[in-house]
Design a protein around this motif. Structure first.
Motif, mmCIF file in Angstrom:
data_model
loop_
_atom_site.group_PDB
_atom_site.id
_atom_site.type_symbol
_atom_site.label_atom_id
_atom_site.label_comp_id
_atom_site.label_asym_id
_atom_site.label_seq_id
_atom_site.Cartn_x
_atom_site.Cartn_y
_atom_site.Cartn_z
ATOM 1 N N VAL A 50 0.859 -1.143 -0.093
ATOM 2 C CA VAL A 50 0.105 0.085 0.099
ATOM 3 C C VAL A 50 0.845 1.278 0.264
ATOM 4 O O VAL A 50 0.441 2.068 -0.439
ATOM 5 C CB VAL A 50 -0.810 -0.036 1.290
ATOM 6 N N SER A 51 1.946 1.223 0.086
ATOM 7 C CA SER A 51 2.970 2.170 0.126
ATOM 8 C C SER A 51 4.402 1.929 0.037
ATOM 9 O O SER A 51 4.756 0.879 0.805
ATOM 10 C CB SER A 51 2.733 3.257 1.559
ATOM 11 N N VAL A 52 5.122 2.883 -0.450
ATOM 12 C CA VAL A 52 6.889 2.519 -0.447
ATOM 13 C C VAL A 52 7.404 3.935 -0.159
ATOM 14 O O VAL A 52 6.618 4.940 -0.074
ATOM 15 C CB VAL A 52 7.088 2.183 -2.056
ATOM 16 N N SER A 53 8.591 3.946 -0.133
ATOM 17 C CA SER A 53 9.204 5.056 0.512
ATOM 18 C C SER A 53 9.383 5.999 -0.628
ATOM 19 O O SER A 53 9.304 5.733 -1.853
ATOM 20 C CB SER A 53 10.871 4.732 1.269
ATOM 21 N N TYR A 54 9.450 7.309 -0.403
ATOM 22 C CA TYR A 54 9.818 8.321 -1.403
ATOM 23 C C TYR A 54 10.901 8.249 -2.443
ATOM 24 O O TYR A 54 10.993 8.318 -3.537
ATOM 25 C CB TYR A 54 9.689 9.651 -0.741
ATOM 26 N N LEU A 55 11.912 7.331 -1.838
ATOM 27 C CA LEU A 55 12.894 6.971 -2.672
ATOM 28 C C LEU A 55 12.806 6.154 -3.579
ATOM 29 O O LEU A 55 13.513 6.097 -4.772
ATOM 30 C CB LEU A 55 14.449 6.351 -1.656
ATOM 31 N N ALA A 56 11.660 5.284 -3.592
ATOM 32 C CA ALA A 56 11.411 4.694 -4.625
ATOM 33 C C ALA A 56 11.037 5.314 -6.250
ATOM 34 O O ALA A 56 11.000 4.625 -7.122
ATOM 35 C CB ALA A 56 10.428 3.622 -4.416
ATOM 36 N N GLN A 57 10.660 6.623 -5.982
ATOM 37 C CA GLN A 57 10.420 7.188 -6.920
ATOM 38 C C GLN A 57 11.327 8.327 -7.513
ATOM 39 O O GLN A 57 11.373 8.959 -8.328
ATOM 40 C CB GLN A 57 9.231 7.993 -6.558
ATOM 41 N N VAL A 73 3.565 7.349 -1.531
ATOM 42 C CA VAL A 73 4.933 7.259 -0.873
ATOM 43 C C VAL A 73 4.882 7.616 0.585
ATOM 44 O O VAL A 73 3.925 8.501 0.967
ATOM 45 C CB VAL A 73 5.856 8.309 -1.545
ATOM 46 N N ASN A 74 5.911 6.985 1.120
ATOM 47 C CA ASN A 74 5.993 7.762 2.649
ATOM 48 C C ASN A 74 7.364 8.166 2.957
ATOM 49 O O ASN A 74 8.263 7.904 2.154
ATOM 50 C CB ASN A 74 5.587 6.431 3.783
ATOM 51 N N HIS A 75 7.430 8.973 4.099
ATOM 52 C CA HIS A 75 8.896 9.360 4.290
ATOM 53 C C HIS A 75 9.621 8.620 5.733
ATOM 54 O O HIS A 75 10.449 9.487 6.248
ATOM 55 C CB HIS A 75 8.703 11.116 4.491
ATOM 56 N N GLY A 76 9.089 7.858 6.134
ATOM 57 C CA GLY A 76 9.507 7.053 7.197
ATOM 58 C C GLY A 76 9.034 7.542 8.437
ATOM 59 O O GLY A 76 9.928 7.380 9.575
ATOM 60 N N LEU A 77 8.105 8.295 8.484
ATOM 61 C CA LEU A 77 7.850 8.854 9.937
ATOM 62 C C LEU A 77 6.605 7.972 10.409
ATOM 63 O O LEU A 77 5.756 7.552 9.838
ATOM 64 C CB LEU A 77 7.012 10.424 9.601
ATOM 65 N N ALA A 78 6.886 7.586 11.667
ATOM 66 C CA ALA A 78 5.986 6.922 12.593
ATOM 67 C C ALA A 78 4.519 7.182 12.319
ATOM 68 O O ALA A 78 3.982 6.151 12.123
ATOM 69 C CB ALA A 78 6.495 6.792 14.084
ATOM 70 N N GLU A 79 4.323 8.440 12.435
ATOM 71 C CA GLU A 79 2.691 8.900 12.494
ATOM 72 C C GLU A 79 2.046 8.704 11.180
ATOM 73 O O GLU A 79 1.044 8.297 10.867
ATOM 74 C CB GLU A 79 2.482 10.203 12.936
ATOM 75 N N GLU A 80 2.723 8.813 10.048
ATOM 76 C CA GLU A 80 2.346 8.677 8.749
ATOM 77 C C GLU A 80 2.357 7.060 8.526
ATOM 78 O O GLU A 80 1.373 6.454 7.702
ATOM 79 C CB GLU A 80 3.173 9.349 7.611
ATOM 80 N N TYR A 94 19.382 -0.165 8.586
ATOM 81 C CA TYR A 94 19.579 1.120 8.929
ATOM 82 C C TYR A 94 18.656 1.977 8.733
ATOM 83 O O TYR A 94 18.710 3.301 9.009
ATOM 84 C CB TYR A 94 20.969 1.733 7.877
ATOM 85 N N THR A 95 17.392 1.368 8.664
ATOM 86 C CA THR A 95 16.296 2.542 8.587
ATOM 87 C C THR A 95 16.043 3.130 10.133
ATOM 88 O O THR A 95 16.597 2.631 10.946
ATOM 89 C CB THR A 95 14.860 1.834 8.348
ATOM 90 N N THR A 96 15.492 4.583 10.100
ATOM 91 C CA THR A 96 15.306 5.122 11.215
ATOM 92 C C THR A 96 14.874 4.595 12.283
ATOM 93 O O THR A 96 13.935 3.910 12.429
ATOM 94 C CB THR A 96 14.257 6.289 10.887
ATOM 95 N N ARG A 97 15.722 4.407 13.425
ATOM 96 C CA ARG A 97 15.684 3.330 14.485
ATOM 97 C C ARG A 97 14.343 3.935 15.257
ATOM 98 O O ARG A 97 13.692 3.104 15.890
ATOM 99 C CB ARG A 97 16.805 3.128 15.197
ATOM 100 N N ALA A 98 14.240 5.336 15.619
ATOM 101 C CA ALA A 98 13.215 5.539 16.275
ATOM 102 C C ALA A 98 11.740 5.462 15.783
ATOM 103 O O ALA A 98 11.083 4.831 16.386
ATOM 104 C CB ALA A 98 13.223 7.185 16.305
ATOM 105 N N THR A 99 11.891 5.364 14.564
ATOM 106 C CA THR A 99 10.481 5.080 13.913
ATOM 107 C C THR A 99 10.114 3.636 13.991
ATOM 108 O O THR A 99 8.949 3.298 14.365
ATOM 109 C CB THR A 99 10.523 5.231 12.368
ATOM 110 N N VAL A 100 11.096 2.781 13.574
ATOM 111 C CA VAL A 100 11.018 1.324 13.810
ATOM 112 C C VAL A 100 10.575 0.912 15.475
ATOM 113 O O VAL A 100 9.640 0.161 15.729
ATOM 114 C CB VAL A 100 12.156 0.490 13.445
#
Length: 279
Positions: A50-57, A73-80, A94-100
């Motif tokens: 349903v969503s990929v990171s913005y870097l995919a585009q 697309v998403n920007h790896g933010l937990a809320e989104e 190495y994805t943003t550890r805080a979000t994970v």
């Protein structure tokens, strides 16, 4: 809501047990890492991702830009990510550890993929993605096609021309890296090994010039200027590029371990054959 929580719990338990529990395939998968984006796009069932990171585009980072444009697309933010109501999130080591960490605290299953350092890593991550998505047959088909394409490109040159990978800040990649494996598969000898660099590291300009490689492989330049790239404009590098063969490989060709690395191997192999024919 209850069904979604139960399904998420089954997936989380399956991830924790290393896949021992056979759960129903996730229905709302979100990827927040460039490399998992591409693996998921290769394998996901229609409507499953349903969503990929913005870097995919981003054409400077991704080999699957056109496919990625079909997804929000998403920007790896937990809320989104959480608002997308995923029952599985795909992340890189190495994805943003805080979000994970936040998603995991909220009970969202997160599968973390290590970076691929060789061709077995590509096969392993394809196979794991297939298992997570319930797309094992598709994953095996991708692996078989990859192996077939790789075998078609592999040959045994009598003498391997020498090659140097040379990036911004004089960075290079050795044999124990995905880029190094690609160079090796193309029938070239990577001079990083002669400099004692097995993974990656700095190849001093003096070392590069003294090694005098047959082929100089440089990353494609980004728009604008940076001090890190100034070494690539050094007169000694320009003279070496003029004297030796040279080719450019864009970051998207091998930044992620997917079957698309076959294109990078093919281009380097063509450069090697050109050297051999010109000798």
């Amino acid at each position: 809501m209850v069904g979604r929580l139960l399904r998420a719990g089954c997936i989380a338990l399956g991830l924790w047990l290393g896949g021992a529990v056979h759960a129903a395939p996730p229905q709302r998968v979100v990827s927040m890492n460039l490399c998992t984006d591409q693996l998921a796009m290769l394998l996901a069932a229609p409507g499953q991702l349903v969503s990929v990171s913005y870097l995919a585009q981003d054409p400077q980072a991704s080999t699957m830009v056109e496919q990625a444009r079909a997804y929000p697309v998403n920007h790896g933010l937990a809320e989104e990510i959480y608002r997308l109501r995923p029952d599985l999130v795909l992340a890189g080591a190495y994805t943003t550890r805080a979000t994970v960490a936040m998603l995991q605290r909220l009970g969202v299953p997160v599968a973390i993929f290590p970076p691929e350092a060789d061709f077995d890593g590509i096969r392993g991550n394809l196979r794991r993605m297939g298992e997570l998505l319930g797309r094992e047959a598709e994953a095996e088909a991708q692996i078989a096609a990859f192996d077939h394409g790789l075998a078609a490109l592999m040959d045994a040159p009598v003498q391997r021309p020498t090659a140097a990978l040379y990036y911004a800040n004089s960075y290079t990649s050795g044999r124990d890296s995905l880029a190094g494996r690609i160079v090796e598969a193309a029938g070239l000898h990577n001079i990083a090994a002669d400099a004692g660099l097995s993974g990656g590291g700095v190849l001093a300009l003096e070392q590069l010039v003294l090694a005098n490689p047959d082929l100089l492989i440089r990353g494609r330049r980004y728009a604008g200027r940076s001090r890190a790239e100034e070494v690539l404009d050094h007169p000694a590098v320009a003279a070496l590029a003029e004297r030796a063969g040279q080719t450019g490989i864009a970051d998207q060709d091998w930044v992620c371990g997917t079957p698309r690395v076959l294109g990078a191997i093919a281009r380097l192999r063509d450069a090697r054959l050109g050297l051999e024919q010109g000798s």
